[in-house]
Design a protein around this motif. Structure first.
Motif, PDB file in Angstrom:
ATOM      1  N   SER A  49      52.307  48.402  41.030  1.00 55.64           N
ATOM      2  CA  SER A  49      52.013  46.880  41.243  1.00 55.64           C
ATOM      3  C   SER A  49      53.231  46.146  39.856  1.00 55.64           C
ATOM      4  O   SER A  49      53.525  46.995  39.459  1.00 55.64           O
ATOM      5  N   ARG A  68      44.816  50.540  41.591  1.00 54.69           N
ATOM      6  CA  ARG A  68      45.558  49.361  41.398  1.00 54.69           C
ATOM      7  C   ARG A  68      45.550  48.286  42.664  1.00 54.69           C
ATOM      8  O   ARG A  68      45.306  47.019  41.364  1.00 54.69           O
ATOM      9  N   GLU A  72      45.009  45.010  39.748  1.00 55.75           N
ATOM     10  CA  GLU A  72      45.773  43.748  40.836  1.00 55.75           C
ATOM     11  C   GLU A  72      44.244  42.033  41.022  1.00 55.75           C
ATOM     12  O   GLU A  72      44.682  41.199  40.711  1.00 55.75           O
ATOM     13  N   GLN A  75      43.219  40.205  37.577  1.00 60.69           N
ATOM     14  CA  GLN A  75      44.113  39.480  37.175  1.00 60.69           C
ATOM     15  C   GLN A  75      44.269  38.148  37.854  1.00 60.69           C
ATOM     16  O   GLN A  75      45.167  36.960  38.007  1.00 60.69           O
TER      17      GLN A  75
END
Length: 200
Positions: A49, A68, A72, A75
């Motif tokens: 990422s 991953r 993501e 966030q």
């Protein structure tokens, strides 16, 4: 967007790898468990990422695509940046995180360095309807601890997450019994146990 890369490990740190791609070296920040499994000179595949900031481009790499995806997803919550997102993936497998958020387990989520009760409540509130996409990831636990080296790997991983050498050594002492009784225990499992002991 760089989604995946395969190359040869050129260098390893507690929370990073340098991957040689036919003479072009890329540095990727990784969860300690991912870095601990890498060996210089051996092939590696990272699911990546790319985090873009005004003054930097930072590549994060993970052993499994589910890790991953979790990185993501986290966030997407208010106030959560890549550093804390990486800590989440270091403490929880994607499936463990999904269960913790779905069940509203605030105590479990606060085991992540940098997340307090209010931050954990915000994660539950904002991600509860989104974590189902994480499914039942494997968590990358296939690699096994190497006799005599697990302590160095766990300590380096903890120091990479910001813990002092003294705290990291104390956490290693607390999980040593597990490592000694079951030498086949993956380093990733020992690292998560050490992190949880520090959060108590």
């Amino acid at each position: 967007m760089i989604a995946r890369l395969t190359g040869t490990v050129a260098a390893v740190g507690g929370t990073w790898l340098v991957v040689d791609l036919s003479g072009f070296g890329l540095k990727a920040l990784c969860p300690p468990a991912t870095a601990s499994r890498a060996r210089v000179g051996e092939p590696v595949t990272l699911h990546t990422s790319l985090v873009v900031r005004e003054d930097s481009l930072t590549l994060y790499g993970f052993a499994e695509p589910e890790e991953r995806d979790c990185f993501e997803l986290v966030q997407g919550a208010t106030g959560i940046g890549p550093k804390i997102a990486q800590a989440v993936v270091s403490v929880f497998s994607p499936d463990e995180f999904r269960i913790a958020v779905s069940s509203g387990n605030i105590a479990a989520i606060t085991r992540v360095p940098g997340i307090g009760p209010k931050g954990a409540q915000r994660l539950v509130l904002e991600l509860k309807d989104k974590v189902a996409v994480l499914g039942g990831g494997s968590g990358g636990g296939a690699a096994q601890a190497v006799a005599g080296s697990w302590r160095d790997q766990v300590r380096a991983g903890l120091e990479g997450l910001g813990y002092s050498t003294r705290d990291a050594e104390a956490a290693c002492d607390r999980v040593a019994e597990v490592a000694n009784e079951s030498p086949e225990t993956p380093v990733a499992v020992l690292l998560r146990a050490a992190l949880r002991s520090l959060a108590r």
